[in-house]
Design a protein around this motif. Sequence first.
Motif, PDB file in Angstrom:
ATOM      1  N   ASN A 169      -3.414   6.659  -1.510  1.00 23.91           N
ATOM      2  CA  ASN A 169      -3.321   5.412  -0.754  1.00 23.91           C
ATOM      3  C   ASN A 169      -1.923   5.242  -0.169  1.00 23.91           C
ATOM      4  O   ASN A 169      -0.922   5.515  -0.837  1.00 23.91           O
ATOM      5  N   ILE A 170      -1.854   4.775   1.078  1.00 25.50           N
ATOM      6  CA  ILE A 170      -0.576   4.575   1.747  1.00 25.50           C
ATOM      7  C   ILE A 170      -0.487   3.118   2.184  1.00 25.50           C
ATOM      8  O   ILE A 170      -1.325   2.638   2.954  1.00 25.50           O
ATOM      9  N   SER A 171       0.516   2.413   1.694  1.00 20.64           N
ATOM     10  CA  SER A 171       0.678   1.004   2.035  1.00 20.64           C
ATOM     11  C   SER A 171       2.120   0.746   2.433  1.00 20.64           C
ATOM     12  O   SER A 171       3.025   1.516   2.116  1.00 20.64           O
ATOM     13  N   THR A 172       2.317  -0.367   3.157  1.00 20.15           N
ATOM     14  CA  THR A 172       3.658  -0.756   3.570  1.00 20.15           C
ATOM     15  C   THR A 172       3.929  -2.181   3.091  1.00 20.15           C
ATOM     16  O   THR A 172       3.071  -2.829   2.504  1.00 20.15           O
ATOM     17  N   GLY A 173       5.133  -2.670   3.389  1.00 26.68           N
ATOM     18  CA  GLY A 173       5.418  -4.067   3.154  1.00 26.68           C
ATOM     19  C   GLY A 173       4.696  -4.931   4.168  1.00 26.68           C
ATOM     20  O   GLY A 173       3.946  -4.447   5.027  1.00 26.68           O
ATOM     21  N   ASN A 174       4.938  -6.227   4.122  1.00 31.79           N
ATOM     22  CA  ASN A 174       4.179  -7.164   4.952  1.00 31.79           C
ATOM     23  C   ASN A 174       4.286  -6.895   6.445  1.00 31.79           C
ATOM     24  O   ASN A 174       3.339  -7.118   7.191  1.00 31.79           O
ATOM     25  N   ASN A 175       5.444  -6.421   6.906  1.00 31.13           N
ATOM     26  CA  ASN A 175       5.637  -6.207   8.339  1.00 31.13           C
ATOM     27  C   ASN A 175       5.686  -4.734   8.719  1.00 31.13           C
ATOM     28  O   ASN A 175       6.004  -4.400   9.854  1.00 31.13           O
ATOM     29  N   GLY A 176       5.404  -3.863   7.794  1.00 34.54           N
ATOM     30  CA  GLY A 176       5.533  -2.438   8.055  1.00 34.54           C
ATOM     31  C   GLY A 176       4.403  -1.885   8.906  1.00 34.54           C
ATOM     32  O   GLY A 176       3.245  -2.307   8.800  1.00 34.54           O
ATOM     33  N   ASN A 177       4.738  -0.929   9.764  1.00 28.27           N
ATOM     34  CA  ASN A 177       3.766  -0.307  10.654  1.00 28.27           C
ATOM     35  C   ASN A 177       3.590   1.160  10.292  1.00 28.27           C
ATOM     36  O   ASN A 177       4.536   1.830   9.873  1.00 28.27           O
ATOM     37  N   LEU A 178       2.371   1.672  10.505  1.00 27.20           N
ATOM     38  CA  LEU A 178       2.082   3.075  10.264  1.00 27.20           C
ATOM     39  C   LEU A 178       1.473   3.692  11.512  1.00 27.20           C
ATOM     40  O   LEU A 178       0.586   3.108  12.135  1.00 27.20           O
ATOM     41  N   GLN A 179       1.964   4.874  11.868  1.00 29.94           N
ATOM     42  CA  GLN A 179       1.484   5.587  13.047  1.00 29.94           C
ATOM     43  C   GLN A 179       1.138   7.022  12.641  1.00 29.94           C
ATOM     44  O   GLN A 179       1.981   7.741  12.113  1.00 29.94           O
ATOM     45  N   PHE A 180      -0.128   7.430  12.887  1.00 35.42           N
ATOM     46  CA  PHE A 180      -0.559   8.794  12.631  1.00 35.42           C
ATOM     47  C   PHE A 180      -1.010   9.389  13.966  1.00 35.42           C
ATOM     48  O   PHE A 180      -1.975   8.907  14.569  1.00 35.42           O
ATOM     49  N   THR A 181      -0.313  10.417  14.427  1.00 34.81           N
ATOM     50  CA  THR A 181      -0.630  11.041  15.711  1.00 34.81           C
ATOM     51  C   THR A 181      -0.829  12.531  15.470  1.00 34.81           C
ATOM     52  O   THR A 181       0.116  13.240  15.089  1.00 34.81           O
ATOM     53  N   ALA A 182      -2.049  13.013  15.681  1.00 37.02           N
ATOM     54  CA  ALA A 182      -2.360  14.410  15.408  1.00 37.02           C
ATOM     55  C   ALA A 182      -2.736  15.140  16.681  1.00 37.02           C
ATOM     56  O   ALA A 182      -3.458  14.610  17.534  1.00 37.02           O
ATOM     57  N   GLY A 183      -2.265  16.381  16.808  1.00 34.16           N
ATOM     58  CA  GLY A 183      -2.732  17.220  17.881  1.00 34.16           C
ATOM     59  C   GLY A 183      -4.177  17.628  17.674  1.00 34.16           C
ATOM     60  O   GLY A 183      -4.905  17.908  18.628  1.00 34.16           O
ATOM     61  N   GLY A 184      -4.603  17.663  16.411  1.00 35.97           N
ATOM     62  CA  GLY A 184      -5.988  17.941  16.061  1.00 35.97           C
ATOM     63  C   GLY A 184      -6.700  16.685  15.607  1.00 35.97           C
ATOM     64  O   GLY A 184      -6.691  15.673  16.302  1.00 35.97           O
ATOM     65  N   SER A 185      -7.292  16.737  14.414  1.00 39.23           N
ATOM     66  CA  SER A 185      -8.039  15.605  13.863  1.00 39.23           C
ATOM     67  C   SER A 185      -7.265  14.937  12.742  1.00 39.23           C
ATOM     68  O   SER A 185      -6.283  15.477  12.220  1.00 39.23           O
ATOM     69  N   ILE A 186      -7.727  13.736  12.376  1.00 40.26           N
ATOM     70  CA  ILE A 186      -7.155  13.003  11.245  1.00 40.26           C
ATOM     71  C   ILE A 186      -8.266  12.771  10.240  1.00 40.26           C
ATOM     72  O   ILE A 186      -9.331  12.241  10.579  1.00 40.26           O
ATOM     73  N   HIS A 187      -8.044  13.182   8.986  1.00 37.13           N
ATOM     74  CA  HIS A 187      -9.036  13.059   7.923  1.00 37.13           C
ATOM     75  C   HIS A 187      -8.504  12.081   6.875  1.00 37.13           C
ATOM     76  O   HIS A 187      -7.465  12.330   6.266  1.00 37.13           O
ATOM     77  N   VAL A 188      -9.217  10.979   6.669  1.00 37.89           N
ATOM     78  CA  VAL A 188      -8.743   9.928   5.768  1.00 37.89           C
ATOM     79  C   VAL A 188      -9.747   9.749   4.633  1.00 37.89           C
ATOM     80  O   VAL A 188     -10.927   9.477   4.867  1.00 37.89           O
ATOM     81  N   SER A 189      -9.254   9.889   3.402  1.00 37.58           N
ATOM     82  CA  SER A 189     -10.097   9.694   2.221  1.00 37.58           C
ATOM     83  C   SER A 189      -9.438   8.735   1.243  1.00 37.58           C
ATOM     84  O   SER A 189      -9.637   8.825   0.026  1.00 37.58           O
ATOM     85  N   ALA A 190      -8.629   7.821   1.747  1.00 36.18           N
ATOM     86  CA  ALA A 190      -7.904   6.867   0.913  1.00 36.18           C
ATOM     87  C   ALA A 190      -7.678   5.595   1.719  1.00 36.18           C
ATOM     88  O   ALA A 190      -8.030   5.509   2.897  1.00 36.18           O
ATOM     89  N   ALA A 191      -7.090   4.600   1.073  1.00 37.79           N
ATOM     90  CA  ALA A 191      -6.769   3.337   1.747  1.00 37.79           C
ATOM     91  C   ALA A 191      -5.442   3.479   2.462  1.00 37.79           C
ATOM     92  O   ALA A 191      -4.453   3.929   1.887  1.00 37.79           O
ATOM     93  N   VAL A 192      -5.425   3.078   3.726  1.00 39.90           N
ATOM     94  CA  VAL A 192      -4.232   3.223   4.555  1.00 39.90           C
ATOM     95  C   VAL A 192      -3.986   1.914   5.290  1.00 39.90           C
ATOM     96  O   VAL A 192      -4.915   1.315   5.828  1.00 39.90           O
ATOM     97  N   GLY A 193      -2.711   1.467   5.317  1.00 38.72           N
ATOM     98  CA  GLY A 193      -2.422   0.300   6.127  1.00 38.72           C
ATOM     99  C   GLY A 193      -1.361  -0.594   5.552  1.00 38.72           C
ATOM    100  O   GLY A 193      -0.647  -0.248   4.616  1.00 38.72           O
ATOM    101  N   SER A 194      -1.287  -1.781   6.125  1.00 42.84           N
ATOM    102  CA  SER A 194      -0.254  -2.753   5.825  1.00 42.84           C
ATOM    103  C   SER A 194      -0.758  -3.792   4.829  1.00 42.84           C
ATOM    104  O   SER A 194      -1.948  -4.105   4.782  1.00 42.84           O
ATOM    105  N   ALA A 195       0.170  -4.338   4.065  1.00 49.50           N
ATOM    106  CA  ALA A 195      -0.175  -5.426   3.153  1.00 49.50           C
ATOM    107  C   ALA A 195      -0.134  -6.778   3.851  1.00 49.50           C
ATOM    108  O   ALA A 195      -0.504  -7.785   3.277  1.00 49.50           O
ATOM    109  N   GLY A 196       0.320  -6.798   5.098  1.00 45.00           N
ATOM    110  CA  GLY A 196       0.464  -8.082   5.777  1.00 45.00           C
ATOM    111  C   GLY A 196       0.289  -7.968   7.271  1.00 45.00           C
ATOM    112  O   GLY A 196      -0.758  -7.567   7.742  1.00 45.00           O
ATOM    113  N   THR A 197       1.347  -8.271   8.038  1.00 49.56           N
ATOM    114  CA  THR A 197       1.225  -8.401   9.489  1.00 49.56           C
ATOM    115  C   THR A 197       1.541  -7.118  10.234  1.00 49.56           C
ATOM    116  O   THR A 197       1.824  -7.146  11.430  1.00 49.56           O
TER     117      THR A 197
END
Length: 270
Positions: free
Chosen positions: A72-100
């Motif tokens: 699982n990947i989480s950030t603080g309330n204002n944190g942003n996450l960017q995933f940019t792949a030349g191929g595909s993105i495979h997600v098997s966990a919780a990803v994102g922000s705790a807030g805004t």
Amino acid sequence: SNPPGVLFTANGNNPIIISSGSIEALAGSFSIQANDSITINSALNLANLNANNRTGTFETTTGDITIITGSNISTGNNGNLQFTAGGSIHVSAAVGSAGTGTLTLQAGGAGAINANAGAAFNALTFIQFGGTLALTGNTTLTSGTVFLQNVTGAGLDLTVDGTAQISGNVAVNALSVINNGATKLVGTTPQVTTAGNQNYTGTFSLQGTGVTGTLTSTAGSISFGSSISIGANSLTIASSAGLTIPSTTGGGGSLTINNGAGSVTFNSTV
């Protein structure tokens, strides 16, 4: 030797594997770049991204980005996450922000964003998918606004807890936009096709002009909990097991209803 703002890079056919939480101590925005692939197999609490809308970026030139089950990947309330792949993105966990914060996933070329078992996407501001979101399990998107281009997931359910903005084709077993989340169809020919039910609890609208929207349920019902705003556009609704429409507003547009075995219920002025 890395460019400014880039934490580390891997050139050639050298993958990056993140197997510990060591990057959690980073104090500011960071970028991790690989020509080949990035695999994350450790949970990451990136709380330091909280301040001043900082962003953690994971980027590949040609390869895939893979987030392993339990990582699982989480950030603080204002944190942003960017995933940019030349191929595909495979997600098997919780990803994102705790807030805004925001969550952006961009697959390149013919790549897709694959939401596997255990995937969850969270961002209060917005979640944006570039390319096709391919579901392999029932999926919930928790966000202020979810931007969907194309979604595939035969036999699977998609739930949007927030506003859904659809610009391509959504083809799943059932779609629910819940908790009074608005639904917006944009682009030229946005379509939602399901075998099961479609449930839109908030306002439903076609945005802009020249939009030809289509909602089709081959074996289920379609229901709206609030108003439908068509504007100078056209909307076709085809339901096989009942249709509930609260009210509609137009601006020179058209509404076409093709109903099957169920009843059509109008709860207000049409």
